[in-house]
Scaffold this active site. Structure first.
Site, PDB file in Angstrom:
ATOM      1  N   LYS A 206       0.840  -1.203   0.000  1.00  0.00           N
ATOM      2  CA  LYS A 206       0.000   0.000   0.000  1.00  0.00           C
ATOM      3  C   LYS A 206       0.879   1.260   0.000  1.00  0.00           C
ATOM      4  CE  LYS A 206      -2.189  -1.345   3.735  1.00  0.00           C
ATOM      5  NZ  LYS A 206      -1.582  -2.698   3.897  1.00  0.00           N
ATOM      6  N   GLU A 423       4.632 -33.746  14.765  1.00  0.00           N
ATOM      7  CA  GLU A 423       4.634 -33.294  13.368  1.00  0.00           C
ATOM      8  C   GLU A 423       4.221 -34.429  12.431  1.00  0.00           C
ATOM      9  OE1 GLU A 423       4.719 -30.232  12.795  1.00  0.00           O
ATOM     10  OE2 GLU A 423       5.456 -29.612  14.761  1.00  0.00           O
TER      11      GLU A 423
HETATM   12  P1  ADP Z   1       2.018  -1.940   3.237  1.00  0.00           P
HETATM   13  O1  ADP Z   1       2.138  -0.471   3.203  1.00  0.00           O
HETATM   14  O2  ADP Z   1       0.847  -2.470   2.482  1.00  0.00           O
HETATM   15  O3  ADP Z   1       2.114  -2.528   4.602  1.00  0.00           O
HETATM   16  P2  ADP Z   1       4.531  -1.746   1.952  1.00  0.00           P
HETATM   17  O4  ADP Z   1       4.191  -0.913   0.779  1.00  0.00           O
HETATM   18  O5  ADP Z   1       5.160  -1.043   3.092  1.00  0.00           O
HETATM   19  O6  ADP Z   1       3.262  -2.533   2.461  1.00  0.00           O
HETATM   20  O7  ADP Z   1       5.428  -2.950   1.475  1.00  0.00           O
HETATM   21  C1  ADP Z   1       6.609  -3.299   2.135  1.00  0.00           C
HETATM   22  C2  ADP Z   1       7.627  -3.800   1.165  1.00  0.00           C
HETATM   23  O8  ADP Z   1       7.201  -5.018   0.571  1.00  0.00           O
HETATM   24  C3  ADP Z   1       7.851  -2.869  -0.001  1.00  0.00           C
HETATM   25  O9  ADP Z   1       8.794  -1.909   0.320  1.00  0.00           O
HETATM   26  C4  ADP Z   1       8.323  -3.799  -1.081  1.00  0.00           C
HETATM   27  O10 ADP Z   1       9.692  -4.065  -0.941  1.00  0.00           O
HETATM   28  C5  ADP Z   1       7.579  -5.072  -0.776  1.00  0.00           C
HETATM   29  N1  ADP Z   1       6.376  -5.191  -1.598  1.00  0.00           N
HETATM   30  C6  ADP Z   1       5.114  -5.243  -1.159  1.00  0.00           C
HETATM   31  N2  ADP Z   1       4.248  -5.389  -2.189  1.00  0.00           N
HETATM   32  C7  ADP Z   1       4.990  -5.398  -3.303  1.00  0.00           C
HETATM   33  C8  ADP Z   1       4.673  -5.503  -4.693  1.00  0.00           C
HETATM   34  N3  ADP Z   1       3.408  -5.623  -5.138  1.00  0.00           N
HETATM   35  N4  ADP Z   1       5.698  -5.477  -5.561  1.00  0.00           N
HETATM   36  C9  ADP Z   1       6.966  -5.358  -5.136  1.00  0.00           C
HETATM   37  N5  ADP Z   1       7.322  -5.247  -3.849  1.00  0.00           N
HETATM   38  C10 ADP Z   1       6.356  -5.273  -2.936  1.00  0.00           C
HETATM   39 ZN    ZN Z   2       1.340 -28.789  15.697  1.00  0.00          ZN
END
Ligand code: ADP
Ligand code: ZN
Ligand code: MG
Length: 602
Positions: A206, A423
């Site tokens: 996001k 497990e």
């Molecule tokens: P949110 O704000 O939804 O919690 P973030 O935007 O902070 O998530 O995502 C954290 C990290 O995860 C990003 O900096 C990126 O490295 C990775 N990431 C998440 N979604 C994607 C995506 N669709 N494509 C590439 N990287 C992603």
């Molecule tokens: Zn278990």
């Protein structure tokens, strides 16, 4: 210093506060316990009734042998030791005397804290009255921590850096167009949304995609987080919001990004615990700002949340966050694309197939996948490899699921054995139930808080669960403990997580999904009732009698799952033993080898 001279009332407030301060420093502390004249204290000491006297300057607090507490005050310049010894009471022997905070530097600094606190509070008040302008002299106190990009320095992230997420990108493309050339839309009299709400689980990108919108449009990005606003001082949050929007408007076209908006945008008057006032003011300020936008403001607010259900309806009204964009967990293809994005610039062995890793990482968010890539690279580097290999990815996935392996953790042979049976129990039941996800891996290497784990991989992504699938999942979850019971005739605490998950699933089946004999009725809430605050404040939406029925149904579902797990494990007892011994020997069993053991005739 605008705002300052115009507010006489603030000076009055300051005077009142100082008045209080002076009173505060004069009055003896600890009014809650009874105050005795010093003479009575000495007499009590003579009678041997006193256990301890704490001396703080001229203030005394007295603890009697009956455990009562009193306060008293001696005249300055008179020594308590002397007063006592005159009456034949020996300090240190008859009475314990300890001198606390005898005016050393630290304690005098500490005693300044209330003063500092109040000064801070006053500044906040002043700043509020200055309406967020010309208030820099307060040292940016109410300023939003929004990271400031000078207008020409916009995020360099582009849509291509956000893998998968095709629909969100399409929906946000319009916003990009508008930010690029607002005039085009204005001349058509088109109304552009003021606010976009991004909804999705943590780590689904996001923040990333919001930055990419700014990056694509080439506009500055002002970002802040709702949790920042939930601070102690009433008014700071509102001042910050004002400041944030002020700066965004000054740099328009621009994006204001508010992360975790649920932290401020919760249903008003519904939270648990304190801090509503602050939240409410912050939220109101946000709404006021957005309502003040006109078609020439050219600022678009993007907010992110993973809890749309708890948002204040006022936020979602037309003209506010009326655009909603869902950022779901990535599907198989999405996961592969995200892995590809993060594989850039990393030397990956040609034998590694990212599609297989994508398949093994069902339910992972984009952030989890980025993490997998990074962990794999770290693991390979540690082993001084030149390429990142498949085994590094295997280990990295395990790490992201359950934390790093705890090689140093001491586990007794007995514990390892119990874990192996536990497990193996999960695996045997999963393998022998029609429609269960195939078992991919068993390990008894301790990670995080888990002694071991069994991983199943779904054949394909699913967005819905059938009742049958849920029941299978429950039986598999219960199988660990049942195996322990069958083999050792005892159970351990190691099943707590399994049981917790199973109970949550069973409860959801009853109260959310209408999958019990109580019928297709939603009883609201579910696991997150307390978190929501709302249901909590209003009480559950069902009666005590129904609550009892719900508990019975949950119990029934769990018992049924237990029964099924037990039936399978009794039938395949030999295989359970064989598998457990094998796992005990090799610690990790996966893929083909595991399939062979599971499918062997026994
Ligand atoms: P949110 O704000 O939804 O919690 P973030 O935007 O902070 O998530 O995502 C954290 C990290 O995860 C990003 O900096 C990126 O490295 C990775 N990431 C998440 N979604 C994607 C995506 N669709 N494509 C590439 N990287 C992603
Ligand atoms: Zn278990
Ligand atoms: Mg984020």
């Amino acid at each position: 210093m605008r705002g300052f001279g115009s507010s006489k009332s603030l000076i009055v407030i300051a005077v009142i506060i100082f008045g209080f301060l002076i009173l505060y420093s004069i009055l003896p502390r600890g009014e809650s316990s009874k105050n005795l004249p010093i003479g009575s204290v000495i007499s009590m000491a003579e009678r041997g009734e006193i256990l301890r006297i704490d001396v703080n300057g001229n203030n005394l607090s007295i603890v009697t042998k009956n455990n009562e507490t009193f306060t008293s005050r001696k005249e300055s310049g008179v020594s308590l030791y002397e007063m006592l010894s005159v009456r034949g009471v020996e300090a240190g022997k008859d009475v314990e005397i300890s001198v606390v905070q005898s005016g050393n530097l630290l304690s005098s600094l500490l005693s300044l804290f209330p003063l500092i606190f109040l000064l801070y509070f006053m500044f906040v008040l002043m700043q509020r009255s200055s309406r967020g302008q010309g208030a820099d002299w307060v040292g940016g106190l109410g300023r939003s921590k929004a990271k400031r990009f000078p207008a020409e320095e916009v995020p360099s992230v582009k849509f291509e850096d956000v893998a998968g997420a095709e629909e969100p990108k399409q929906e946000l493309a319009e916003i990009v167009e508008f930010l690029k050339s607002p005039e085009r839309f204005q001349s058509m009299g088109a109304k552009i949304p003021k606010g976009v709400l991004l909804i999705g689980p943590p780590g689904t990108g996001k923040t990333l995609i919001s930055r990419a919108v700014a990056g694509e449009a080439g506009v500055p990005f002002f970002s802040t987080s709702g949790s920042e606003f939930v601070e102690m001082f009433v008014g700071v949050g509102a001042a910050r919001v004002r400041d944030l929007f002020f700066r965004a408007k000054a740099n328009a076209p621009a994006i204001v990004f508010i992360d975790e908006i649920d932290a401020v945008g919760r249903h008003r008057g519904s939270g648990l615990g304190g801090g509503h006032d602050e939240r409410e003011q912050t939220l109101n300020q946000m709404l006021t700002e957005m309502d003040g936008f006109n078609s020439f403001t050219n600022v678009i607010v993007i907010a992110a949340t993973n809890r749309p259900d708890i948002l204040d309806p006022a936020l979602l009204r037309p003209g506010r966050f009326d655009r909603r964009v869902i950022m779901p967990l990535p599907d198989l293809k999405g996961r592969e694309q995200i892995l590809q994005v993060h594989a850039k610039g990393k030397p990956i062995s040609p034998s590694v197939d990212l599609r297989i890793i994508a398949r093994r990482t069902h339910g992972f968010s984009g952030a989890d996948l980025a993490n997998v890539m990074n962990e794999a690279a770290i693991l390979a580097a540690r082993k001084s490899k030149t390429l990142i290999e498949a085994e590094d990815f295997g280990e990295a996935v395990d790490r992201v699921i359950a934390g790093p392996a705890m090689k140093s953790r001491k586990t007794s042979e007995k514990e390892r054995e119990i874990t192996a049976y536990h497990e193996a129990g999960h695996a045997v039941v999963a393998h022998n139930m029609d429609g269960a996800d195939p078992v991919h891996k068993i390990t008894i290497i301790p990670r995080g808080i888990a002694g071991g784990y069994t991983q199943q991989i779904p054949e394909e992504d699913r967005s819905y669960w059938s009742m049958k699938q849920l029941k299978i999942t429950l039986a598999v979850l219960m199988a660990g403990q049942i195996a322990e019971r069958l083999v050792f005739n005892d159970v351990t605490t190691g099943s707590s997580n399994d049981l917790e998950r199973a109970t949550n699933i069973a409860r959801d089946m009853v109260i959310k999904y209408g999958m019990s004999s109580l019928g297709p009725i939603s009883f609201g809430g579910g696991q997150d009732v307390v978190f929501l605050g709302k249901e909590f404040a209003n009480g559950p939406s069902y009666s005590e009698a129904v609550a009892e029925k719900i508990d019975n149904e949950i119990n029934l579902i769990i018992r049924q799952a237990e029964f099924e797990a037990r039936t399978i494990l009794e039938k395949y007892r030999k295989k359970l033993e064989y598998l457990a011994k094998k796992v005990l020997a090799v610690e990790i069993l996966e893929g083909e080898e595991l399939q062979q053991v599971l499918s062997s005739d026994m």
